[in-house]
Design a protein around this motif. Structure first.
Motif, PDB file in Angstrom:
ATOM      1  N   VAL A  26      -1.447   3.632  -6.935  1.00 33.75           N
ATOM      2  CA  VAL A  26      -1.992   3.687  -5.586  1.00 33.75           C
ATOM      3  C   VAL A  26      -2.926   2.499  -5.395  1.00 33.75           C
ATOM      4  O   VAL A  26      -3.867   2.327  -6.154  1.00 33.75           O
ATOM      5  N   GLU A  27      -2.604   1.681  -4.436  1.00 37.34           N
ATOM      6  CA  GLU A  27      -3.481   0.563  -4.147  1.00 37.34           C
ATOM      7  C   GLU A  27      -4.191   0.840  -2.835  1.00 37.34           C
ATOM      8  O   GLU A  27      -3.566   1.131  -1.826  1.00 37.34           O
ATOM      9  N   PHE A  28      -5.490   0.731  -2.870  1.00 38.69           N
ATOM     10  CA  PHE A  28      -6.279   1.006  -1.679  1.00 38.69           C
ATOM     11  C   PHE A  28      -6.302  -0.208  -0.770  1.00 38.69           C
ATOM     12  O   PHE A  28      -6.234  -1.343  -1.236  1.00 38.69           O
ATOM     13  N   HIS A  44       0.806  -1.210   0.000  1.00 39.00           N
ATOM     14  CA  HIS A  44       0.000   0.000   0.000  1.00 39.00           C
ATOM     15  C   HIS A  44       0.841   1.262   0.000  1.00 39.00           C
ATOM     16  O   HIS A  44       0.470   2.246  -0.597  1.00 39.00           O
ATOM     17  N   GLU A  45       1.951   1.211   0.696  1.00 40.26           N
ATOM     18  CA  GLU A  45       2.738   2.425   0.875  1.00 40.26           C
ATOM     19  C   GLU A  45       3.869   2.558  -0.115  1.00 40.26           C
ATOM     20  O   GLU A  45       4.344   3.630  -0.375  1.00 40.26           O
ATOM     21  N   GLY A  46       4.332   1.462  -0.630  1.00 35.44           N
ATOM     22  CA  GLY A  46       5.597   1.494  -1.342  1.00 35.44           C
ATOM     23  C   GLY A  46       6.717   1.301  -0.346  1.00 35.44           C
ATOM     24  O   GLY A  46       6.480   0.924   0.802  1.00 35.44           O
ATOM     25  N   PHE A  47       7.929   1.592  -0.769  1.00 37.26           N
ATOM     26  CA  PHE A  47       9.079   1.344   0.087  1.00 37.26           C
ATOM     27  C   PHE A  47       9.381   2.600   0.871  1.00 37.26           C
ATOM     28  O   PHE A  47       9.764   3.614   0.305  1.00 37.26           O
ATOM     29  N   LYS A 102     -21.961  -3.705   7.501  1.00 37.33           N
ATOM     30  CA  LYS A 102     -22.071  -4.029   6.083  1.00 37.33           C
ATOM     31  C   LYS A 102     -21.614  -2.877   5.214  1.00 37.33           C
ATOM     32  O   LYS A 102     -22.301  -2.432   4.288  1.00 37.33           O
ATOM     33  N   THR A 103     -20.509  -2.319   5.570  1.00 40.16           N
ATOM     34  CA  THR A 103     -19.937  -1.252   4.757  1.00 40.16           C
ATOM     35  C   THR A 103     -18.505  -1.626   4.416  1.00 40.16           C
ATOM     36  O   THR A 103     -17.989  -2.637   4.898  1.00 40.16           O
ATOM     37  N   VAL A 104     -17.897  -0.827   3.603  1.00 37.66           N
ATOM     38  CA  VAL A 104     -16.517  -1.077   3.201  1.00 37.66           C
ATOM     39  C   VAL A 104     -15.674   0.127   3.583  1.00 37.66           C
ATOM     40  O   VAL A 104     -16.059   1.267   3.325  1.00 37.66           O
ATOM     41  N   LEU A 105     -14.544  -0.145   4.215  1.00 37.63           N
ATOM     42  CA  LEU A 105     -13.610   0.927   4.563  1.00 37.63           C
ATOM     43  C   LEU A 105     -12.480   0.929   3.551  1.00 37.63           C
ATOM     44  O   LEU A 105     -11.850  -0.098   3.316  1.00 37.63           O
ATOM     45  N   LEU A 106     -12.249   2.071   2.963  1.00 36.76           N
ATOM     46  CA  LEU A 106     -11.170   2.162   1.992  1.00 36.76           C
ATOM     47  C   LEU A 106     -10.149   3.171   2.505  1.00 36.76           C
ATOM     48  O   LEU A 106     -10.517   4.233   2.983  1.00 36.76           O
ATOM     49  N   SER A 107      -8.875   2.808   2.410  1.00 37.57           N
ATOM     50  CA  SER A 107      -7.859   3.766   2.810  1.00 37.57           C
ATOM     51  C   SER A 107      -6.692   3.668   1.854  1.00 37.57           C
ATOM     52  O   SER A 107      -6.431   2.619   1.269  1.00 37.57           O
ATOM     53  N   CYS A 108      -6.015   4.762   1.689  1.00 38.57           N
ATOM     54  CA  CYS A 108      -4.852   4.743   0.808  1.00 38.57           C
ATOM     55  C   CYS A 108      -3.875   5.820   1.231  1.00 38.57           C
ATOM     56  O   CYS A 108      -4.223   6.749   1.947  1.00 38.57           O
ATOM     57  N   LEU A 109      -2.660   5.669   0.772  1.00 36.12           N
ATOM     58  CA  LEU A 109      -1.651   6.701   0.939  1.00 36.12           C
ATOM     59  C   LEU A 109      -1.667   7.508  -0.350  1.00 36.12           C
ATOM     60  O   LEU A 109      -1.518   6.944  -1.427  1.00 36.12           O
ATOM     61  N   GLY A 110      -1.884   8.807  -0.235  1.00 36.80           N
ATOM     62  CA  GLY A 110      -1.990   9.628  -1.429  1.00 36.80           C
ATOM     63  C   GLY A 110      -0.710   9.621  -2.244  1.00 36.80           C
ATOM     64  O   GLY A 110       0.355   9.278  -1.746  1.00 36.80           O
ATOM     65  N   SER A 111      -0.846  10.002  -3.496  1.00 34.91           N
ATOM     66  CA  SER A 111       0.330   9.970  -4.368  1.00 34.91           C
ATOM     67  C   SER A 111       1.104  11.282  -4.320  1.00 34.91           C
ATOM     68  O   SER A 111       2.087  11.452  -5.017  1.00 34.91           O
ATOM     69  N   GLY A 112       0.646  12.227  -3.513  1.00 38.99           N
ATOM     70  CA  GLY A 112       1.378  13.485  -3.416  1.00 38.99           C
ATOM     71  C   GLY A 112       1.235  14.360  -4.635  1.00 38.99           C
ATOM     72  O   GLY A 112       2.185  15.022  -5.040  1.00 38.99           O
ATOM     73  N   TYR A 113       0.055  14.380  -5.209  1.00 36.42           N
ATOM     74  CA  TYR A 113      -0.168  15.175  -6.408  1.00 36.42           C
ATOM     75  C   TYR A 113      -0.148  16.652  -6.052  1.00 36.42           C
ATOM     76  O   TYR A 113      -0.702  17.070  -5.050  1.00 36.42           O
ATOM     77  N   ARG A 114       0.509  17.420  -6.870  1.00 32.54           N
ATOM     78  CA  ARG A 114       0.494  18.876  -6.683  1.00 32.54           C
ATOM     79  C   ARG A 114       0.023  19.512  -7.970  1.00 32.54           C
ATOM     80  O   ARG A 114       0.366  19.046  -9.056  1.00 32.54           O
ATOM     81  N   ASN A 115      -0.768  20.544  -7.822  1.00 34.97           N
ATOM     82  CA  ASN A 115      -1.255  21.244  -9.002  1.00 34.97           C
ATOM     83  C   ASN A 115      -0.109  22.067  -9.567  1.00 34.97           C
ATOM     84  O   ASN A 115       0.151  23.170  -9.137  1.00 34.97           O
ATOM     85  N   MET A 116       0.562  21.478 -10.540  1.00 31.05           N
ATOM     86  CA  MET A 116       1.755  22.149 -11.060  1.00 31.05           C
ATOM     87  C   MET A 116       1.412  23.195 -12.106  1.00 31.05           C
ATOM     88  O   MET A 116       2.270  23.989 -12.476  1.00 31.05           O
ATOM     89  N   SER A 117       0.180  23.177 -12.595  1.00 32.58           N
ATOM     90  CA  SER A 117      -0.119  24.163 -13.639  1.00 32.58           C
ATOM     91  C   SER A 117      -0.370  25.537 -13.037  1.00 32.58           C
ATOM     92  O   SER A 117      -0.274  26.533 -13.726  1.00 32.58           O
ATOM     93  N   ARG A 118      -0.703  25.570 -11.734  1.00 34.17           N
ATOM     94  CA  ARG A 118      -0.912  26.868 -11.120  1.00 34.17           C
ATOM     95  C   ARG A 118       0.420  27.595 -10.971  1.00 34.17           C
ATOM     96  O   ARG A 118       1.399  27.015 -10.513  1.00 34.17           O
ATOM     97  N   ALA A 119       0.431  28.837 -11.368  1.00 37.42           N
ATOM     98  CA  ALA A 119       1.694  29.574 -11.374  1.00 37.42           C
ATOM     99  C   ALA A 119       2.035  30.063  -9.979  1.00 37.42           C
ATOM    100  O   ALA A 119       1.150  30.383  -9.195  1.00 37.42           O
ATOM    101  N   ALA A 120       3.321  30.097  -9.697  1.00 40.07           N
ATOM    102  CA  ALA A 120       3.780  30.728  -8.454  1.00 40.07           C
ATOM    103  C   ALA A 120       3.931  32.214  -8.730  1.00 40.07           C
ATOM    104  O   ALA A 120       4.084  32.638  -9.863  1.00 40.07           O
ATOM    105  N   THR A 121       3.877  32.983  -7.670  1.00 39.84           N
ATOM    106  CA  THR A 121       4.008  34.416  -7.905  1.00 39.84           C
ATOM    107  C   THR A 121       5.433  34.875  -7.632  1.00 39.84           C
ATOM    108  O   THR A 121       6.145  34.267  -6.881  1.00 39.84           O
TER     109      THR A 121
END
Lengths: 1096, 405
Positions: free
Chosen positions: B375-377, A697-700, B386-405
């Motif tokens: 990313v594997e949940f 899940h996390e990677g290394f 009777k529900t499902v719990l989903l969790s994941c570690l985010g991929s660290g996406y950053r909005n790179m198209s937004r310009a810095a000032t």
């Protein structure tokens, strides 16, 4: 200047008012000896309200200044999970970098290194490890080291002073995130007088502090004994190294990276034999640093290129921190390990499926002398007969090889494994069930790299376990769908696949675990191994029963190997047939008109509504029911449910804490608490289900020692490998692999000698990468237009746009003109920061179109020469134009006749035929899409290392090509012939007809003088008297003036003489000064040159 | 040789051989992961009308206008699509969604309906991209707004269910004290236009973010109120809406007193709605923990559809809402994939969510995310609820198209 005793303003004592009174009173008290001394300042801290207010305000301001929004720190909190901190030792050649590392390693591990090559990891304390890396004196290496260093030891030869490399490196550090820096000043023993030493120290200190910050740590190393610095001085350094607090850096908080300890060529030897230049498969070993390294991530091998990792696996830590359980405050001597695979220490290295023993050189021994080696072979290896015959063929252990082994033999024995049956799990000596986890990792993809083509190295192959897991995975797949029920995966199915396969095995295992919990059958998955066969029938029947009864593992269903397109889990998606939900169904085209209709009447039945009554605030959910939903608060009634007691307590404790703090800190505190909570969640979420699921899940995560295989590296990588150069794998986010244009704020470095020319190639260092690209400079005008610039401004920021791989905005950018070569000046050409990414940027440059009028009416003129065709004119209809004289106008319409491209234009006034008409336009500038990665690891040091595209000027200089000149661009002297206007000719008839006042009155000059000139003047007596008097006065005045003039002349002459004398003296002094200065400079240059020569 | 070795390889292409399945999601994921996309066999077996449908082409056009530097290649039959994504720009865009070819006939046959989709379909498609542009995105759509909720979510549904998710992930969280804080995201139905003739207009506004916030969204809490709207378009009798609302309340009042259902009658006068008639109901349940669940239903406008009484429609809508509540998730079934996608894109922290029933679309999405983002949940069924719990570690996406000032 003129007067030594300058008269300053005296202090004027107050003669009246409050101050004077106080003073008087004080004086009186002093005289009478009844002055009360206030000894306790605290007691009277509020004696003066104004001052107290100021003090409080000042303290509050200072406290506020210290506050900052907590940086996002992704480094592991636990010591056992952190990678060794990376200490880069940097300095110009000859300052004693290797000596420093050698003395530190000696101090830490009591081992004397012979060579200092590559990363050297030592266990420095009970919970501290350090990797030392020496930064070679090479620009590319300096760039790489700056990107990965946690702490930099900046070595400076104090006798020689600072060198350019030091400042360059500091600048590189600044752009790539500033890690901690400590200064090391060596060669202090070469000073002869103490005074000189003191002076130099002070000088160096102040220069160093201005570069870093006031109070930056510095260490003075006075001499070398036995090739090492003095022990005392080293000890002091280690003390401070161990105390350093590292700052999280943004780039390393968002990117994983690996400093490669060593690498192996695992290409199939046959392929190399067939083609020596074939692409190689290489495995890299090192600690993961930064964030999580995801298995399908692209990595940038700095100096080589971007690659997809073919395989990543975890290896046991080669340099582990001693176990936590030992109750010791200090490090045991035995635990102070040293791991430096490139520095000729530690002849034994553990791979994931083999143990390598470096024997240094080929040394064939006779068969009868093999007793020792065969013993080791038996304990370490598979014990197969074919292996043994291989041994004798390949070369053998040096007899003193075991002496080199840093790890004790008994420990090695403990780690050795033995596989008894083919296909069974290997048994590890001295292992208990807790070790099982890591063992499994070693083995699971065991067969993946058969026949590693390594020379002079022997590996002992361990087993692959597959059959037992086959059972599980087979079972789970059966469950899920009919697709894989028929084919039982054979050995090939599992062997030779990457980590994905491995993880699928794992999930199968965890699936069975999960089932066990459900069904309550005691089944030990760790019990596999030797006894697996005895229980095969039992487990099979069990697993069959489980399959019938238990829930299907959702995880496996979603991500499993043979995932079927139709997933309908009867248990979890109960009655899912009744609705597909509001989503626009899985298959967009097929289910287009599938009606999602159910009869609401079913729900309308009261029995069904009763079942969900408890999901509403009005429901009857008592404390007994609360566990189902966890704790919450009913907002309407204000009641709290669930875990009330301890939750409240916790709150109270929190509240007590926050109350103490100032109200202003609340915001910061809240941020900190939130951050803590998030970190705790990160720790707990994946930790509970074992190592493998965590990796999945996390990677290394950071701190793991990984083996990373990369396929398709060019063969040149091995030919030109230099162990002294740092080899870094930097993880890339998917966005950073795509190419685009980057606009950055850019400034020429003030120490760089020349301004930079637009479209001259520059080597950029951005993120992990170093590449050559061609920047286009521009500046932003008031109206938001980006105007092209030919050169960077001298002392100002400008914008640079270049083509390259995308980087997140706010990433530091560094530009160097020439990586290789011994450049005397400051090599860093410019620094900047990425602002924006896009596929295109509108940079424009000014274009003036010129035309001439052919025909002029009142305010209208026909213009030619500005455009070439009617089409062009139609594009510019309505554009504003202007004559040189400033008359403004507009393009109207193209003309049918005449030269193509001529048009009608109107102006605000009548223009002249001699006027030139301009149309000011802006032309888009094409940004050159040039990208050339600096592949210095593929070129080696032949022909002076990597060479990129040369700037035009250099090429012209080298090939002696004259600068091409556009004849139009040359400034010529402007010839403006005088305009001769014709005389106004009025026809005779007209002249006659004119009234007198309008007639031209052309009086010609008379040739003869008039009679008046010949007349003699006869004056009266008194008149004559007056005239003579005035004449006399004039004469006197003239005489006076003449005398004054003469005197002035004389004075001026004297003064000039005096000045010349003075100037001469000054010039002589100046000349002497200059001579002294040049002499010193020449001496210094000579010393530097000779030093460089010595080093080269 | 060395240069060839160092060029970035194009191995990152997302390849699909199974046609137009998950069409919008794949395009969106391709843009967000900066990986080029190749879809083959798009309705290759369909002899009459192979290749992309009109609405899919229209979606591609929309994507093209939202990005700079995208390359979209479609082969001559339209059965293969190649997309190399560019930079998301945002800005203000106008998009006309295709409507059926015979607008005069109020009930066209199914074939001509094949070429059109409601605004909701387009809106749902670009919602995941909305906060990642260079500048805030504002799109105005022209087309069908109502009457297609059996196949597509309507704009009202998305407004009710997606916008709370935006807030949850930290998109456009407004601060009353901070006047520099971004404007809140909004979906506004400016003019209604029921299927099939359309004629409606919807405006989407979304601010941009640098990074999303990781979520912890596992406790649905207790549902405390239900709000809803019964909408009629071009139906003369306004009592129809009242009848729907009445019937709907009848069921909901058994469980909860706090139920408000508004009626919203649009007539063609004053250009308030398009030329087709329509009747629909949108219901929203809100819980003590800020969970918002939404259900909607509408009259079927097609020729062969069985007529439904307004009372039946009302009861059906309430039943759908109750069913959604029964599942016990924290997001709507229809919004699962959006929530999961943004969990993938959050910073490298753990995000957790509880869903009732994992929809098939979401399952396919999970596989897609694994392929595109790696990313594997962690999927953990909770048997008690009777529900499902989903969790994941985010991929660290950053909005790179937004310009810095």
């Amino acid at each position: 200047m003129e007067d030594a005793t300058q008269d300053h303003h005296k202090h004027k004592t107050r003669k009246e008012g409050r101050g004077a009174k106080e003073k008087k009173k004080d004086k009186r008290q002093q005289l009478q000896n009844d002055r009360v001394e206030r000894h306790n300042p605290r007691a009277f801290s509020v004696a003066n309200i104004g001052r107290t207010k100021r003090t409080i305000q000042r303290n509050a301001d200072r406290a506020q200044k210290k506050e900052y929004v907590p940086l996002n720190d992704r480094r592991a909190a636990e010591v056992h999970e952190t990678p060794p901190s990376l200490v880069v030792v940097m300095g110009p050649s000859g300052v004693g970098k290797s000596t420093l590392i050698r003395s530190l390693v000696k101090l830490y591990t009591n081992y004397t290194l012979t060579t200092v090559t590559g990363p050297i990891t030592v266990v420095a304390g009970k919970n501290k490890r350090i990797t030392f890396m020496e930064c070679p004196n090479d620009t590319a290496a300096m760039l790489d080291c700056a990107k990965i260093a946690d702490l930099v030891l900046l070595c400076v030869d104090a006798k020689f002073g600072f060198e350019m490399e030091t400042f360059e490196f500091l600048n590189i550090l600044q752009t790539h995130g500033f890690p901690k820096v400590m200064g090391i000043f060596t060669h202090l023993d070469q000073f002869r007088t103490a005074k000189n030493l003191r002076k130099t120290k002070k000088l160096l200190k102040h220069r160093f502090w201005t570069e870093i910050y006031d109070g930056a740590k510095m260490f003075y190393f006075s001499g070398v004994i036995n090739g090492k610095y003095l022990k005392n001085e080293c000890k002091q350094l280690t003390l401070f190294i161990s105390r350093v607090k590292y700052r999280p850096l943004v780039w390393r908080n968002t990117h994983p990276y690996v400093l490669v300890d060593r690498h192996e060529d695992v290409t199939n030897p046959n392929a190399i034999e067939m083609d020596n230049l074939c692409d190689r498969s290489v495995t890299f070993y090192g600690y993961v640093r930064g964030t999580h390294l995801k298995p399908n991530m692209k990595v940038h091998v700095i100096g080589v290129g971007d690659y997809i990792m073919a395989d990543v696996s975890v290896l046991p830590d080669p340099c582990p921190i001693p176990d936590k359980e030992q109750e010791r405050t200090t490090l045991k001597k035995k635990d102070s390990l040293l791991f430096a695979p490139l520095s000729n220490v530690g002849a034994v290295s553990f791979d994931k499926d083999a143990v390598y023993i470096d024997i240094g050189r080929v040394n064939y021994t006779k068969k009868e002398n093999l007793s020792l080696s065969s013993l080791i072979n038996n304990t370490n290896g598979t014990g197969g007969k074919d292996e043994e015959t291989d041994v004798s063929e390949e070369g053998e252990y040096d007899s003193d090889a075991p002496a080199d082994v840093r790890v004790g033999v008994d420990e090695n024995m403990g780690k050795s494994t033995l596989r008894i049956f083919k296909g069974s799990q290997a048994v590890q000596a001295g292992s208990d069930s807790s070790d099982e986890e890591s063992d499994g990792e070693n083995e699971s993809s065991g067969g993946a790299s058969d026949n590693l083509g390594t020379r002079l190295r022997r590996k002992a192959e361990l087993g692959t376990q597959n059959e037992s897991t086959d059972e599980d995975s087979d079972g789970s797949e059966d469950d899920k769908s009919s697709c894989s029920s028929g084919d039982v995966p054979d050995e090939d199915y599992l062997i030779g696949e990457g980590s994905y396969n491995e993880s699928s095995d794992q999930s199968a295992v965890s699936a069975s675990n999960f089932q066990n919990k459900e069904s309550g059958i005691d089944y030990e998955p760790d019990g596999r191994g030797l006894h697996w066969k005895s229980r095969i029938a039992e487990t099979a029947s069990q697993s069959f029963l489980e399959r019938q009864s238990a829930h299907v593992n959702l995880q496996e269903m979603i991500y499993g190997k043979g995932k079927s397109s139709v997933v309908s889990d009867d248990d979890m998606m109960e009655e899912s047939a009744e609705r597909e939900g509001g989503d626009s169904s899985g298959d967009d085209d097929d289910d287009f008109f599938k009606l999602k209709r159910s009869d609401g009447k079913r729900m309308a039945k009261s029995g069904r509504t009763a079942s969900i009554r408890n999901k509403f605030v009005t429901g009857k959910w008592e404390k007994s029911k609360v566990e189902e939903f966890g704790e919450f608060e009913d907002l309407e009634t204000g009641e709290k449910f669930g875990q009330a007691d301890d939750y409240d307590e916790e709150k109270k404790v929190d509240g007590a804490d926050t109350k103490d703090d100032d109200a202003e800190n609340e915001y910061i505190e809240a941020l900190k608490r939130e951050k803590e909570a998030r970190l705790a969640r990160n720790r707990e979420e994946f930790g509970e289900e074992g190592e493998r699921s965590r990796l999945r899940h996390e990677g290394f995560r950071q701190g793991l020692y990984c083996r990373i295989q990369i396929d398709g590296l060019p063969a040149a990588f091995f030919e030109s490998f230099n162990p002294h150069m740092p080899l870094v794998l930097g993880g890339l986010t998917p966005q950073e692999t795509s190419m685009g244009l980057i606009r950055c704020r850019f400034k020429k470095h003030r120490w760089h000698r020349k301004i930079l020319k637009c479209n001259d190639p520059l080597v950029f260092s951005v993120g992990w990468r170093r590449f050559q690209s061609m920047p286009t400079f521009s500046t932003e005008d008031q109206n938001g237009r980006y105007r092209y610039l030919k050169y960077t401004p001298e002392h100002m920021h400008c914008l640079a746009t270049f083509y390259g791989p995308q980087v997140p905005p706010n990433t530091g950018i560094l530009a160097i003109q020439n990586l290789s070569g011994n450049v005397a000046g400051f090599r860093i050409a410019a620094t900047g920061i990425a602002l924006e990414l896009d596929a295109s940027f509108p940079i424009v440059k000014k274009l003036k179109l010129v035309g001439t009028p052919t025909k002029i009416y009142k305010n209208t003129a026909f213009v030619t020469g500005m455009f070439n065709s009617d089409l062009e004119v139609s594009r510019f209809e309505g554009a504003s134009i202007k004559t040189v004289s400033g008359i403004r106008g507009q393009v109207k319409k193209s003309l049918r006749e005449g030269q193509p491209g001529s048009f009608r234009a109107t102006f605000e006034d009548k223009i002249l035929l001699s006027d030139i008409i301009f149309c000011r336009t802006w032309m888009p500038v094409e940004i050159k899409k040039y990208f050339n990665p600096v592949t210095n690891h593929l070129v080696g040091n032949v022909l002076g290392g990597w060479r990129g595209m040369k700037p035009k000027a250099q090429l012209q200089h080298e090939t002696k090509t004259p600068i091409e000149v556009n004849a139009d661009s040359i400034y010529k002297p402007i010839e403006r012939p005088d305009r001769h206007f014709k005389k106004l000719i009025v026809p005779k008839r007209l002249e006659q007809a004119l009234p007198y006042k309008n007639k031209p009155k052309n009086l010609e000059k008379r040739k003869k003088k008039g009679y008046v000139s010949n007349r003699a003047v006869v004056m009266e007596a008194d008149e004559r008297k007056k005239t003579t008097f005035i004449q006399a006065l004039n004469t006197i005045r003239k005489e006076k003036v003449a005398i004054r003039k003469a005197k002035n002349e004389e004075r001026k002459r004297d003064k000039a003489k005096e000045k010349a004398k003075k100037d001469e003296a000054i010039l002589a002094i100046r000349k002497a000064n200059k001579k002294r200065q040049y002499r010193a400079e020449g001496k210094r240059d000579k010393a530097r040159d000779s030093k460089r020569m010595r080093n080269d | 040789m060395s240069a060839a070795a160092a060029t970035t390889s194009s191995a990152g292409t997302l390849r699909f051989e199974d046609g137009a399945v998950q069409f919008r999601q794949r395009i969106v994921v391709s843009i967000l992961s900066h990986r080029s996309l190749l879809i083959r066999n798009i309705r290759a077996e369909d002899i009459d009308a192979p290749g992309l449908r009109q609405y899919e082409a229209s979606f591609l056009r929309l994507i093209d206008s939202m990005t700079n530097g995208s390359r979209i290649e479609i082969n001559s039959t339209g059965t293969q699509l190649r997309l190399s994504p560019g930079v998301l720009t945002g800005g203000s865009i106008e998009h006309t969604c295709p409507v059926p070819t015979q607008p005069t006939d109020s009930r066209p046959d199914e074939e001509s309906m094949d070429s059109s989709r409601s605004i909701g379909w387009f809106l749902e498609g670009i919602l995941p991209l909305a906060p990642f542009g260079k500048e805030p995105l504002s799109v105005s759509f022209f087309g069908i707004t109502d009457g297609t909720c059996d196949v597509d979510p309507t704009s009202d549904y998305l407004k009710a269910s997606a916008l709370p998710l935006f807030q949850k992930f930290g998109v456009g969280v407004t601060d009353a004290e901070d006047f520099l804080s971004p404007q809140a995201p909004s979906i506004r139905v400016v003019r209604r236009g029921a299927a099939p003739a359309g004629g409606g207009r919807v405006e989407l506004y979304s601010p941009v973010v640098q990074v999303l916030q990781p979520i912890e969204f596992t406790d649905p809490g207790k549902f405390k109120r239900v709000r809803g709207t019964a909408i009629t378009c071009k139906i003369v009798s306004s009592s129809m809406a009242a009848r729907v609302a009445f019937a709907s309340k009848g069921l909901l009042h058994r469980l909860l007193p706090d139920v408000w259902i508004h009626t919203d009658a649009h007539t063609i006068k004053h250009h308030k709605c398009g030329p087709s008639p329509g009747l629909s109901l949108v219901l929203t349940a809100e819980s003590t923990n800020g969970v918002v669940l939404t259900a909607e239903c509408c009259l079927d406008y097609r020729k062969d559809a069985s007529r439904e009484l307004p009372e039946d429609l009302g009861t059906r809508g309430s039943a759908l809402l109750l069913n959604e509540i029964r599942k016990g998730g924290c997001v709507d079934t229809g919004m699962q994939s959006l929530a999961l996608l943004w969990m993938c894109l959050s910073p490298e922290d753990v995000s957790r969510i509880r869903v009732g029933t994992l929809s098939q679309y979401a399952v396919e999405s999970l596989r897609l995310f694994k392929q595109a983002f790696g990313v594997e949940f962690k999927v953990k069924p909770d048997h008690a609820t009777k529900t499902v719990l989903l969790s994941c570690l985010g991929s660290g996406y950053r909005n790179m198209s937004r310009a810095a000032t």
